[in-house]
Design a protein around this motif. Structure first.
Motif, PDB file in Angstrom:
ATOM      1  N   GLY A   1      -5.554  16.159 -18.143  1.00 39.88           N
ATOM      2  CA  GLY A   1      -6.836  15.465 -18.289  1.00 39.88           C
ATOM      3  C   GLY A   1      -6.685  13.949 -18.167  1.00 39.88           C
ATOM      4  N   LEU A   2      -5.597  13.525 -17.526  1.00 41.42           N
ATOM      5  CA  LEU A   2      -5.338  12.076 -17.447  1.00 41.42           C
ATOM      6  C   LEU A   2      -5.584  11.510 -16.049  1.00 41.42           C
ATOM      7  CD1 LEU A   2      -1.997  11.780 -19.484  1.00 41.42           C
ATOM      8  CD2 LEU A   2      -4.249  10.979 -20.174  1.00 41.42           C
ATOM      9  N   THR A   3      -5.850  12.384 -15.075  1.00 39.71           N
ATOM     10  CA  THR A   3      -5.921  11.932 -13.677  1.00 39.71           C
ATOM     11  C   THR A   3      -6.964  10.835 -13.504  1.00 39.71           C
ATOM     12  OG1 THR A   3      -5.409  14.202 -13.138  1.00 39.71           O
ATOM     13  CG2 THR A   3      -6.027  12.785 -11.308  1.00 39.71           C
TER      14      THR A   3
ATOM     15  N   ALA B   1       0.841  -1.208   0.000  1.00 35.57           N
ATOM     16  CA  ALA B   1       0.000   0.000   0.000  1.00 35.57           C
ATOM     17  C   ALA B   1       0.875   1.257   0.000  1.00 35.57           C
ATOM     18  CB  ALA B   1      -0.938  -0.016   1.202  1.00 35.57           C
ATOM     19  N   SER B   2       2.020   1.164   0.670  1.00 34.44           N
ATOM     20  CA  SER B   2       2.903   2.340   0.723  1.00 34.44           C
ATOM     21  C   SER B   2       3.436   2.690  -0.666  1.00 34.44           C
ATOM     22  CB  SER B   2       4.059   2.109   1.714  1.00 34.44           C
ATOM     23  OG  SER B   2       4.933   1.149   1.168  1.00 34.44           O
ATOM     24  N   CYS B   3       3.483   1.676  -1.528  1.00 33.85           N
ATOM     25  CA  CYS B   3       3.955   1.914  -2.902  1.00 33.85           C
ATOM     26  C   CYS B   3       3.018   2.866  -3.636  1.00 33.85           C
ATOM     27  CB  CYS B   3       4.055   0.572  -3.608  1.00 33.85           C
ATOM     28  SG  CYS B   3       4.880   0.676  -5.183  1.00 33.85           S
ATOM     29  N   PHE B   4       1.729   2.798  -3.260  1.00 34.17           N
ATOM     30  CA  PHE B   4       0.744   3.660  -3.932  1.00 34.17           C
ATOM     31  C   PHE B   4       1.004   5.146  -3.661  1.00 34.17           C
ATOM     32  CE2 PHE B   4      -1.218  -0.373  -4.371  1.00 34.17           C
ATOM     33  CZ  PHE B   4      -2.088  -0.287  -5.438  1.00 34.17           C
ATOM     34  N   LEU B   5       1.769   5.423  -2.557  1.00 35.65           N
ATOM     35  CA  LEU B   5       2.106   6.824  -2.260  1.00 35.65           C
ATOM     36  C   LEU B   5       2.893   7.450  -3.398  1.00 35.65           C
ATOM     37  CD1 LEU B   5       3.127   6.658   1.526  1.00 35.65           C
ATOM     38  CD2 LEU B   5       1.092   7.741   0.532  1.00 35.65           C
ATOM     39  N   LEU B   6       3.676   6.590  -4.101  1.00 33.45           N
ATOM     40  CA  LEU B   6       4.482   7.092  -5.226  1.00 33.45           C
ATOM     41  C   LEU B   6       3.615   7.720  -6.305  1.00 33.45           C
ATOM     42  CD1 LEU B   6       7.079   4.195  -5.712  1.00 33.45           C
ATOM     43  CD2 LEU B   6       7.540   6.511  -4.873  1.00 33.45           C
ATOM     44  N   LEU B   7       2.364   7.237  -6.387  1.00 37.04           N
ATOM     45  CA  LEU B   7       1.459   7.739  -7.429  1.00 37.04           C
ATOM     46  C   LEU B   7       1.125   9.213  -7.244  1.00 37.04           C
ATOM     47  CD1 LEU B   7      -1.028   4.777  -7.856  1.00 37.04           C
ATOM     48  CD2 LEU B   7       0.466   5.722  -9.595  1.00 37.04           C
ATOM     49  N   LEU B   8       1.369   9.725  -6.023  1.00 35.57           N
ATOM     50  CA  LEU B   8       1.086  11.149  -5.790  1.00 35.57           C
ATOM     51  C   LEU B   8       1.884  12.016  -6.766  1.00 35.57           C
ATOM     52  CD1 LEU B   8       0.965  11.228  -1.882  1.00 35.57           C
ATOM     53  CD2 LEU B   8      -0.962  11.437  -3.490  1.00 35.57           C
ATOM     54  N   ILE B   9       3.051  11.514  -7.170  1.00 36.07           N
ATOM     55  CA  ILE B   9       3.900  12.311  -8.089  1.00 36.07           C
ATOM     56  C   ILE B   9       3.237  12.444  -9.471  1.00 36.07           C
ATOM     57  CG2 ILE B   9       6.170  12.444  -9.231  1.00 36.07           C
ATOM     58  CD1 ILE B   9       7.302  11.050  -6.683  1.00 36.07           C
ATOM     59  N   PRO B  10       2.919  11.299 -10.159  1.00 37.26           N
ATOM     60  CA  PRO B  10       2.247  11.468 -11.464  1.00 37.26           C
ATOM     61  C   PRO B  10       0.898  12.177 -11.358  1.00 37.26           C
ATOM     62  CG  PRO B  10       2.427   9.131 -10.879  1.00 37.26           C
ATOM     63  CD  PRO B  10       3.267   9.893  -9.905  1.00 37.26           C
ATOM     64  N   ILE B  11       0.169  11.946 -10.243  1.00 41.91           N
ATOM     65  CA  ILE B  11      -1.127  12.622 -10.097  1.00 41.91           C
ATOM     66  C   ILE B  11      -0.909  14.135 -10.006  1.00 41.91           C
ATOM     67  CG2 ILE B  11      -3.071  13.001  -8.494  1.00 41.91           C
ATOM     68  CD1 ILE B  11      -2.925   9.944  -7.907  1.00 41.91           C
ATOM     69  N   ALA B  12       0.107  14.543  -9.221  1.00 46.00           N
ATOM     70  CA  ALA B  12       0.394  15.977  -9.073  1.00 46.00           C
ATOM     71  C   ALA B  12       0.783  16.573 -10.426  1.00 46.00           C
ATOM     72  CB  ALA B  12       1.521  16.181  -8.058  1.00 46.00           C
ATOM     73  N   VAL B  13       1.617  15.848 -11.198  1.00 45.35           N
ATOM     74  CA  VAL B  13       2.076  16.357 -12.498  1.00 45.35           C
ATOM     75  C   VAL B  13       0.893  16.491 -13.462  1.00 45.35           C
ATOM     76  CG1 VAL B  13       3.488  15.839 -14.538  1.00 45.35           C
ATOM     77  CG2 VAL B  13       4.422  15.475 -12.250  1.00 45.35           C
ATOM     78  N   THR B  14       0.082  15.425 -13.555  1.00 47.63           N
ATOM     79  CA  THR B  14      -1.034  15.472 -14.510  1.00 47.63           C
ATOM     80  C   THR B  14      -2.051  16.554 -14.122  1.00 47.63           C
ATOM     81  OG1 THR B  14      -2.118  13.696 -13.316  1.00 47.63           O
ATOM     82  CG2 THR B  14      -0.923  13.067 -15.289  1.00 47.63           C
ATOM     83  N   ALA B  15      -2.272  16.713 -12.810  1.00 49.08           N
ATOM     84  CA  ALA B  15      -3.238  17.723 -12.367  1.00 49.08           C
ATOM     85  C   ALA B  15      -2.698  19.134 -12.604  1.00 49.08           C
ATOM     86  CB  ALA B  15      -3.565  17.521 -10.886  1.00 49.08           C
ATOM     87  N   ARG B  16      -1.433  19.321 -12.273  1.00 48.15           N
ATOM     88  CA  ARG B  16      -0.824  20.650 -12.394  1.00 48.15           C
ATOM     89  C   ARG B  16      -0.790  21.108 -13.868  1.00 48.15           C
ATOM     90  NH1 ARG B  16       0.524  25.257 -10.348  1.00 48.15           N
ATOM     91  NH2 ARG B  16       2.552  26.119 -10.884  1.00 48.15           N
ATOM     92  N   LEU B  17      -0.497  20.161 -14.766  1.00 51.65           N
ATOM     93  CA  LEU B  17      -0.391  20.507 -16.184  1.00 51.65           C
ATOM     94  C   LEU B  17      -1.728  20.348 -16.922  1.00 51.65           C
ATOM     95  CD1 LEU B  17       3.074  18.910 -17.060  1.00 51.65           C
ATOM     96  CD2 LEU B  17       2.571  21.308 -16.587  1.00 51.65           C
TER      97      LEU B  17
END
Lengths: 204, 267
Positions: free
Chosen positions: B32-34, B13-29
């Motif tokens: 429309g992929l989130t 489950a802790s591995c899923f924390l890594l997803l915060l990075i791509p989510i932040a990038v897709t949301a910030r830019l």
């Protein structure tokens, strides 16, 4: 193998049920030279495509050698045909490779074949895509003549040539024994005594 | 040699924390992929949990008939996926796609099992299903590229194609440039991938085996075998697919039956 005798009676060719050209009544006998005439979009190219089986016959009759056409008769007709389309597709690669694919196995192009339309052996080592449109038209004609087809279907094959070359091509084609059906807006074909003009009806 | 240490569910489950990075990038830019990303991660997780469960069950049962049935299910899903992601019509192509993939995959896996891994039971679940799945997964993209390219190239270059037929070329000869083009396009990425393997990339199967405790010298042998098998399977399945569909997709005069081939009606 004798030249085919083609008869169209009130024939309409079309695609997916939609008429594209016709009704046409035309008999093409061995030795005939015909210039298809009519305004742009009246279906001259489509008539050639219909004769070669690329469009469906929607109405009327289409006979080759007195028999209603069948798929095998169309394949046989194609083998007897030299067809040069307006868009002039010679693929890509070298001229030599293209000729190897295009000509019968035992046939090679000689200097005399090429010089007939003012081409030289040097063209054999060129890439097809580097040729000018005029060179491509002449090369396509040379290759077609080397195959010795019984029926020539030629769609705007002199459009990129100068007047002396056009004269050369028209008089050479007119002197052959083959059946020739030509589409061209060039008056030289109309002026040639060998050709008679068939005005295409505009589809209603 | 010891296998890889197990990962607890909490640790995973802790591995899923890594997803915060791509989510932040897709949301910030505003890519429309989130939403797609979240759905894809959920699907991947669920599908793999299920795969772990049924594979464990299949490995334990290890019934040849059941293994083949499972392989057939994977093949059907793969064929559907090939068609879903292409412009080709499902109803026309599903059977030829299935047969082409089935013959190619089964043939290659059985060859690997018999002559490379030298198994006594050629239908051993651990090899039949795992190798079959790996071949399918890797052949899919090649098949999609090839099938779409082939039929679209003929449709888009109709005049050139008719020119070949109109000058007396038999169907097989008129189709040759398009077969060559579609096969080249589909196989080129596989060749490029083999060129750089081990230099710029360490393939997943090999690293997986090494993490699982295999000796690197054993892992590379499997990797070499699987790379050759994938490439052969792609070539075979594409060739069979084009061969099987040729009869249906062209009329007796060699014209492409566009209404049977494409999802949208092209004239």
């Amino acid at each position: 193998m004798s030249a085919p005798r083609i008869q169209l009676r009130d024939t309409v060719f079309g695609h997916q049920g939609t008429p594209i050209v016709g009704p046409i009544s035309l008999t093409i006998a061995p030795g005939d030279k015909i210039l298809l005439d009519g305004p742009s979009g009246c279906g001259k190219t489509s008539l050639l495509r219909g004769m070669l089986g690329f469009l469906n016959r929607l109405q009327g009759s289409y006979q080759i050698d007195e028999e209603e056409v069948s798929p095998s008769a169309i394949w046989h007709l194609r083998q007897q045909t030299g067809y040069i389309s307006q868009e002039l597709h010679l693929c890509t690669g070298s001229v030599r490779e293209w000729l190897k694919e295009t000509l019968p196995p035992a046939r090679e192009l000689h200097e005399t074949d090429l010089s007939r339309f003012h081409l030289t052996n040097a063209i054999l080592d060129q890439a097809l895509e580097d040729l000018s449109r005029g060179e491509r038209q002449r090369l396509a004609l040379v290759a077609m003549l080397a195959r010795e087809p019984k029926l020539f279907l030629l769609d705007e094959v002199t459009s990129a040539l100068n007047e002396s070359l056009r004269n050369l091509v028209v008089s050479h084609i007119a002197s052959t024994q083959a059946i020739v059906v030509v589409i061209s807006h060039d008056d030289l074909w109309k002026e040639s005594e060998a050709f008679h003009t068939y005005p295409l009806p505009v589809i209603s | 040699m010891k296998g890889a240490p197990d990962i607890s569910w909490l640790a995973l489950a802790s591995c899923f924390l890594l997803l915060l990075i791509p989510i932040a990038v897709t949301a910030r830019l505003h890519l429309g992929l989130t939403r797609d990303l979240l759905v894809a991660v959920c699907r991947m997780t669920l599908q793999l949990i299920l795969a772990g469960l049924y594979l464990g069950y299949l490995f334990e049962w290890n019934h040849p008939g059941m293994n083949l049935v499972w392989l057939a299910v994977m093949l059907l899903a793969a064929s559907g996926s090939v068609l879903h992601n292409s412009a080709l019509r499902w109803r026309t192509f599903i059977l030829p796609a299935f047969l082409a993939l089935a013959l190619a995959t089964l043939g290659i896996v059985l060859y690997l099992n018999a002559f490379v891994v030298r198994l006594e039971n050629l239908f051993e679940a651990r090899y039949l299903i795992v190798l079959g799945g790996m071949l399918l997964g890797n052949c899919l993209s090649a098949n999609i590229i090839s099938a779409s390219r082939f039929y679209q190239a003929i449709h888009q270059n109709r005049s050139a194609y008719e020119s070949r037929l109109g000058n007396g070329a038999p169907l097989k000869e008129a189709l040759r440039p398009y077969v060559k083009e579609s096969l080249t396009a589909a196989l080129r990425p596989g060749i490029a991938s083999m060129m750089t393997m081990g230099l710029v990339s360490l393939p997943g199967m090999m690293t997986g085996q090494m993490l699982g405790g295999s000796d690197p010298s054993v892992a590379i042998k499997y990797q070499i075998a699987i790379m050759i098998a994938i490439f052969t399977c792609s070539t075979l399945s594409i060739s069979l697919f084009l061969l099987f569909t040729r009869r249906v997709c062209f009329d007796p005069l060699g014209n492409l039956r566009s209404q049977l081939v494409f999802k949208t009606n092209k004239t």
